[in-house]
Scaffold this motif. Structure first.
Motif, short mmCIF file in Angstrom:
data_model
loop_
_atom_site.label_atom_id
_atom_site.label_comp_id
_atom_site.label_asym_id
_atom_site.label_seq_id
_atom_site.Cartn_x
_atom_site.Cartn_y
_atom_site.Cartn_z
N LEU A 19 62.03 69.94 175.58
CA LEU A 19 61.87 71.28 176.14
C LEU A 19 62.93 72.22 175.57
CD1 LEU A 19 60.50 73.01 178.49
CD2 LEU A 19 62.51 72.39 179.81
N SER A 61 60.25 76.85 181.00
CA SER A 61 59.76 76.17 182.21
C SER A 61 59.19 74.81 181.83
CB SER A 61 58.69 77.04 182.86
OG SER A 61 57.80 76.25 183.62
N GLY A 62 59.65 73.77 182.52
CA GLY A 62 59.17 72.41 182.25
C GLY A 62 57.68 72.28 182.53
N LEU A 63 57.23 72.93 183.59
CA LEU A 63 55.82 72.83 183.97
C LEU A 63 54.92 73.47 182.91
CD1 LEU A 63 53.60 72.11 185.96
CD2 LEU A 63 54.07 74.21 187.19
N LEU A 64 55.30 74.66 182.46
CA LEU A 64 54.47 75.35 181.47
C LEU A 64 54.52 74.63 180.12
CD1 LEU A 64 55.27 79.00 182.49
CD2 LEU A 64 53.11 77.83 182.75
N TYR A 65 55.68 74.07 179.79
CA TYR A 65 55.78 73.28 178.55
C TYR A 65 54.83 72.09 178.64
CZ TYR A 65 57.70 70.17 175.00
OH TYR A 65 57.84 69.32 173.93
N SER A 66 54.81 71.43 179.80
CA SER A 66 53.94 70.26 179.99
C SER A 66 52.47 70.65 179.86
CB SER A 66 54.18 69.63 181.36
OG SER A 66 55.54 69.33 181.52
N ILE A 67 52.10 71.80 180.45
CA ILE A 67 50.70 72.27 180.36
C ILE A 67 50.32 72.46 178.89
CG2 ILE A 67 49.16 74.22 180.86
CD1 ILE A 67 50.68 74.56 183.52
N ILE A 102 49.93 66.42 183.49
CA ILE A 102 50.90 67.51 183.74
C ILE A 102 51.74 67.17 184.97
CG2 ILE A 102 51.07 69.96 184.40
CD1 ILE A 102 48.40 70.31 182.74
N MET A 129 55.69 66.66 185.06
CA MET A 129 56.45 67.54 185.95
C MET A 129 57.37 66.73 186.86
SD MET A 129 57.06 70.60 186.59
CE MET A 129 58.12 71.30 187.84
N TRP A 141 60.34 66.07 184.88
CA TRP A 141 61.22 67.25 184.79
C TRP A 141 62.00 67.44 186.09
CZ3 TRP A 141 62.29 68.64 180.22
CH2 TRP A 141 61.33 68.67 179.21
#
Lengths: 211, 206
Positions: A151, A156-162, B193, B197, B200
């Motif tokens: 990252l 944002s970790g969540l948006l990177y994951s998406i 995801i 998450m 993270w």
């Protein structure tokens, strides 16, 4: 053209269209581009980084496409099962990495994944479904562990994951779409040749680790 | 042979997991200003909050896979529970965003979609109510902190209703086998995801 003009088929406005288009394109080229003299951060950076990351490394690209290609070669239900199972197992590998649980030989595992998956395509191997799923799942852990954790700072970790999961899934889709040519005689050979390229690239990645 | 009583160990494990789920994180009051009033601010809120959007889409896909009858119940249960949660969050605002629970909720829904789980209607409605109350509570707390009134909360519930109705309606209408598999692939993406998450969050970069 002249005859058409005389006949009244081309009006004066239609005759000027290419010139107008050329001038419009010229004007577009002259539009100023703003200079962004700051580091990109925030939400959009996270999702764009996630989308870009899987396609920026050839090892990941080749392995993902070969999963789709192999699935297309195997046909139903493998062609559907592998893209359903792969993202979850890959994310599990990514979660292990994020939790600080290290795995030995990550880079070797990624290179071997390209060699093995390419070899499966070249030889048109048809193992039982559970073996194919286990093999792909095993390699997915290495890919998730290596790539899911990178990252960029301030994102944002969540948006990177998406972005990361979506891009990986789309690479599978590309592989499956390419594998559709398997239905044709020449296409079958082309798919096997693609497998050979993936395998050779895997050997190159492996050699690069040790040399 | 002597048997080992594992109940205390299991209890300790459950308590640890419960504590982990309740680990606090500061709520980020990030309401978008549409310029059209608080109702539309609330409508837009869902689309800039990925965990909320993912759980609404995921539940829509799951309801669609469970059939038209189940979908009819869920399209009303989820927004109603969401609104109730928002009201609870507005009356008892909390500064905790409860990211563990929201992540687990959309991740679990994604797993169920990927597995093509054909849940009984009552269980599906209970799942929708639980998710709606949780995500709505977090919404309500953040909206109060950002100064939004109840009209904004109604707007958020309306957008939840729209998303789940469109998603479940689309899935119910699908006939081709490949299209149903595409729905399961979407579920596996949502689950993936969620798993990432969780990683993270462990790392503290959620």
């Amino acid at each position: 053209m002249l005859e058409q003009k005389r006949a009244g088929n081309i009006g004066p406005a239609q005759g000027k269209a290419p010139r107008t288009l050329f001038l419009a394109m010229l004007a577009l080229l002259l539009l100023p581009a703003t200079v962004f003299a700051h580091q990109e951060t925030g939400s959009i950076t996270g999702i764009v980084s996630g989308l870009k990351h899987p396609v920026s490394g050839m090892d990941h690209v080749l392995a993902m496409i070969s999963v789709g290609l192999w699935g297309a070669q195997l046909g139903a239900p493998a062609v559907w099962l592998l893209p359903v199972a792969f993202p979850m197992v890959m994310a599990f590998g990514g979660m292990l990495g994020l939790m600080g649980i290290s795995l030995p030989g990550i880079e070797i595992g990624i290179a071997v994944s390209a060699i093995v998956l390419g070899a499966m395509i070249v030889t048109e191997s048809r193992p039982p479904l559970w073996i194919a799923a286990a093999l792909v799942g095993f390699f997915a852990i290495f890919h998730g562990h290596a790539h899911g954790t990178e990252l960029p700072a301030g994102s944002s970790g969540l948006l990177y994951s998406i972005g990361f999961v979506a891009a990986t899934g789309m690479l599978h889709g590309v592989g499956i779409a390419m594998g559709l040519v398997h239905a044709f005689r020449g296409g079958r050979l082309a798919v096997r040749a693609a497998g050979a390229v993936v395998s050779a690239a895997g050997m190159f990645f492996l050699a690069r680790i040790f040399v | 042979m002597r048997t080992i009583d594992r109940r205390p160990l299991a209890l300790a494990g459950c308590l640890f997991l419960a504590a982990l789920c309740l680990a606090p994180q500061t709520a980020h009051a990030h309401l978008v200003q549409t310029g059209f009033g608080t109702f539309y601010d609330g409508v837009a809120h869902l689309f800039i909050t990925p965990p909320d959007l993912l759980v609404a889409i995921g539940l829509g896909l799951l309801a669609g896979l469970c059939g038209a009858a189940a979908s009819r119940s869920v399209v009303f249960a989820l927004p109603a529970a969401w609104l109730a949660g928002e009201m609870a969050g507005a009356f008892f605002p909390s500064s905790l965003a409860l990211p563990w629970l929201t992540t687990v909720s959309f991740g679990a829904v994604g797993v169920l979609v990927a597995l093509n789980a054909n849940l009984p209607r009552a269980l599906l409605v209970a799942l929708a109510c639980g998710a709606g109350l949780l995500h709505g509570f977090v919404n309500g707390s953040t909206m109060v902190a950002a100064g939004t009134d109840r009209l904004g909360m109604i707007g958020a519930s309306v957008s939840v209703f729209l998303v789940i109705t469109l998603a479940s309606g689309l899935v119910v209408s699908l006939r081709a086998h490949w299209a149903q598999v595409a729905v399961r692939v979407a579920g596996s993406w949502i689950a993936a995801i969620g798993l990432l998450m969780l990683g993270w969050l462990v790392r503290g970069q959620g």
